[in-house]
Design a protein around this motif. Structure first.
Motif, PDB file in Angstrom:
ATOM      1  N   LYS A   1      -2.932 -11.891  -0.140  1.00 47.65           N
ATOM      2  CA  LYS A   1      -4.324 -11.819   0.318  1.00 47.65           C
ATOM      3  C   LYS A   1      -4.569 -10.569   1.167  1.00 47.65           C
ATOM      4  CE  LYS A   1      -4.390 -16.795   0.095  1.00 47.65           C
ATOM      5  NZ  LYS A   1      -4.191 -18.050   0.834  1.00 47.65           N
ATOM      6  N   ILE A   2      -3.535 -10.129   1.846  1.00 44.12           N
ATOM      7  CA  ILE A   2      -3.697  -8.951   2.708  1.00 44.12           C
ATOM      8  C   ILE A   2      -3.612  -7.667   1.868  1.00 44.12           C
ATOM      9  CG2 ILE A   2      -1.415  -8.167   3.565  1.00 44.12           C
ATOM     10  CD1 ILE A   2      -4.122  -9.397   5.905  1.00 44.12           C
ATOM     11  N   ALA A   3      -2.884  -7.707   0.746  1.00 45.04           N
ATOM     12  CA  ALA A   3      -2.672  -6.489  -0.069  1.00 45.04           C
ATOM     13  C   ALA A   3      -3.983  -5.848  -0.527  1.00 45.04           C
ATOM     14  CB  ALA A   3      -1.765  -6.806  -1.263  1.00 45.04           C
ATOM     15  N   PRO A   4      -4.948  -6.610  -1.086  1.00 47.82           N
ATOM     16  CA  PRO A   4      -6.176  -5.946  -1.531  1.00 47.82           C
ATOM     17  C   PRO A   4      -6.977  -5.353  -0.373  1.00 47.82           C
ATOM     18  CG  PRO A   4      -6.101  -8.215  -2.328  1.00 47.82           C
ATOM     19  CD  PRO A   4      -4.929  -8.038  -1.425  1.00 47.82           C
ATOM     20  N   ILE A   5      -6.886  -5.970   0.804  1.00 48.79           N
ATOM     21  CA  ILE A   5      -7.640  -5.436   1.957  1.00 48.79           C
ATOM     22  C   ILE A   5      -7.013  -4.103   2.379  1.00 48.79           C
ATOM     23  CG2 ILE A   5      -8.402  -5.887   4.331  1.00 48.79           C
ATOM     24  CD1 ILE A   5      -8.265  -8.881   3.669  1.00 48.79           C
ATOM     25  N   LEU A   6      -5.686  -4.077   2.418  1.00 49.13           N
ATOM     26  CA  LEU A   6      -5.002  -2.818   2.754  1.00 49.13           C
ATOM     27  C   LEU A   6      -5.316  -1.741   1.720  1.00 49.13           C
ATOM     28  CD1 LEU A   6      -1.505  -4.126   3.856  1.00 49.13           C
ATOM     29  CD2 LEU A   6      -3.032  -2.690   5.234  1.00 49.13           C
ATOM     30  N   ARG A   7      -5.324  -2.160   0.452  1.00 46.89           N
ATOM     31  CA  ARG A   7      -5.602  -1.193  -0.619  1.00 46.89           C
ATOM     32  C   ARG A   7      -7.003  -0.614  -0.454  1.00 46.89           C
ATOM     33  NH1 ARG A   7      -2.282  -3.746  -4.165  1.00 46.89           N
ATOM     34  NH2 ARG A   7      -3.789  -5.372  -4.567  1.00 46.89           N
ATOM     35  N   ARG A   8      -7.948  -1.476  -0.141  1.00 44.81           N
ATOM     36  CA  ARG A   8      -9.325  -1.017   0.039  1.00 44.81           C
ATOM     37  C   ARG A   8      -9.425  -0.067   1.252  1.00 44.81           C
ATOM     38  NH1 ARG A   8     -13.557   0.980  -2.092  1.00 44.81           N
ATOM     39  NH2 ARG A   8     -15.324   0.922  -0.679  1.00 44.81           N
ATOM     40  N   LEU A   9      -8.752  -0.424   2.323  1.00 48.04           N
ATOM     41  CA  LEU A   9      -8.813   0.421   3.516  1.00 48.04           C
ATOM     42  C   LEU A   9      -8.267   1.814   3.213  1.00 48.04           C
ATOM     43  CD1 LEU A   9      -7.624  -2.148   6.230  1.00 48.04           C
ATOM     44  CD2 LEU A   9      -9.875  -1.045   6.127  1.00 48.04           C
ATOM     45  N   THR A  10      -7.137   1.865   2.503  1.00 47.81           N
ATOM     46  CA  THR A  10      -6.519   3.190   2.274  1.00 47.81           C
ATOM     47  C   THR A  10      -7.256   3.992   1.212  1.00 47.81           C
ATOM     48  OG1 THR A  10      -4.922   1.995   0.950  1.00 47.81           O
ATOM     49  CG2 THR A  10      -4.140   2.777   3.041  1.00 47.81           C
ATOM     50  N   SER A  11      -8.017   3.316   0.334  1.00 45.74           N
ATOM     51  CA  SER A  11      -8.680   4.081  -0.738  1.00 45.74           C
ATOM     52  C   SER A  11     -10.152   4.354  -0.437  1.00 45.74           C
ATOM     53  CB  SER A  11      -8.561   3.324  -2.065  1.00 45.74           C
ATOM     54  OG  SER A  11      -9.346   2.144  -1.981  1.00 45.74           O
TER      55      SER A  11
END
Ligand code: UD1
Length: 371
Positions: A20-30
């Protein structure tokens, strides 16, 4: 409109949190550089799960970078585990002074960090808010209720969540129906799945996949034997692949059940990292589970699912998706299996906003932009 945040701590602790945290991190970095430059974030891993298969393998598989903090709390009773997370997380908050803490799901790490943050005057965002089983014997239900009571942003995956939060008197301005980050992750991983690794031969012929880890299903020997009795009957007609959670492994070993299962066409596998598990269940004829997330993932993929519980906090998977509540009694499980055999066509539909963009909406709202 909400005042946006500048500095975020993201919390993950146990296996279902990592997805669940992975997509949020992905969005933040992209994110485009303008909003991104205004925002900084750090990832805190509480260490609630610590085995390689339950933790590190997920970080590698989901392409989550190394956490900025690893709190190494490990397993213990609920009170001890929750307290250890709180003590360690308070220190992180003192050091970092974030203006928001983002917690996901319903594990002990979720409630512990929400409680610490709120008492320090730090705003809390809860991803996957509002789900209710109304079953207070489930530790997760207690965690969900307490976390939602404390949260300033309530990010909801299905409409039932909004109704539940309204019924509990939470302010409507805090509620945001954004879709499901678990499904964001599923679509992302499917698109990047690639071929299997060593030791992952493609299975031929129809098969079922089983997961089981709830304390109420696993810890009491009698209940566990009853469920496995039904599974052995099912396996005589459809072979069952069973990646085993550490809690469940302890029970199987304690009652010496390994041989019995293997010889009954229940194939025991180690707990699997995300991608090998996805390769396994995406082609299954049927999934049997007591997990929360898997009820949602099977609905998103149109795979029939029998939930081995008496209730679910995710009713949309039954009303619109492919999920059926089978209960935990032998007869109930077997009759749900017969229903599945006679009506394989229950394909369901994908619930509203389960479109792979939940993390995008969450980050926009945190930044103070309308969703
Ligand atoms: C926790 C969550 C549950 C989630 C599940 C996913 C809570 C209250 N429960 O349950 O909601 O669905 O994770 O897996 O937060 N163990 C290991 N290695 C590990 C982790 C655990 O061997 O890396 C063993 C420990 O001996 C422990 C048992 O598994 O006693 C249970 O672990 P624990 O984290 O307490 O709860 P889960 O059952 O995993």
């Amino acid at each position: 409109m909400d005042k946006g945040v500048d500095k975020i701590l993201l919390v993950a602790g146990a296996r279902p949190n990592f997805m669940k945290i992975a997509p949020i991190l992905r969005r933040l970095t992209s994110m485009p550089s303008a909003p991104r430059s205004k925002l900084s974030w750090k990832l805190v891993h509480t260490g609630q799960h610590y085995d390689y298969e339950m933790s590190q393998a997920f970080f590698e598989d989901l392409e989550i970078g190394r956490p900025d903090y690893f709190l190494e709390v490990g397993s213990a009773s609920h009170a001890v585990q929750t307290a250890k997370i709180m003590v360690a997380f308070e220190e992180v908050c003192l050091k970092e002074s974030p203006d928001a803490v983002v917690v996901v799901g319903d594990v002990n790490s979720t409630v512990a960090c929400a409680l610490v943050a709120k008492k320090m005057g730090i705003r809390v965002a809860h991803v996957e808010a509002g789900l209710r089983s109304r079953d207070l014997t489930m530790p997760e239900e207690i965690n969900r209720m307490v976390t939602d009571t404390l949260s300033d942003w309530l990010f909801v995956t299905e409409r039932s969540g909004i109704q539940n939060l309204k019924a509990e008197g939470r302010p409507e301005a805090a509620m945001h129906f954004v879709g499901n980050v678990m499904i964001d992750n599923l679509y992302y991983q499917l698109a990047h799945l690639g071929a299997g690794g060593a030791g992952e031969e493609k299975l031929s012929g129809p098969y079922a996949v089983l997961t089981l880890h709830r304390p109420s299903n696993v810890d009491a020997e009698e209940k566990f034997r009853e469920i496995m009795g039904a599974i052995l009957k099912i396996a005589a007609r459809l072979p069952v692949y069973f990646p085993v959670h550490p809690r469940t492994r302890q029970q199987i070993e304690a009652i010496g059940f390994e041989r019995r299962l293997d010889s009954g066409r229940v194939h025991l596998l180690p707990a699997l990292p995300y991608k090998p598990f996805l390769r396994l269940f995406k082609d299954a004829e049927l999934v049997l589970t007591d997990s929360g997330g898997l009820q949602e993932e099977t609905t998103a993929l149109g795979i029939p699912c029998l939930t081995l519980r008496e209730n679910t906090e995710r009713p949309v998977t039954i009303e619109e998706g492919t999920n059926r509540l089978a209960g935990t009694g032998r007869e109930g499980i077997l009759s749900a299996f017969e229903e599945f055999i006679s009506d394989k066509s229950k394909k369901g539909r994908i619930p509203e906003l389960w479109d792979g963009k939940a993390a995008e909406r969450i980050v926009s709202i945190l930044l103070g932009k309308p969703g």
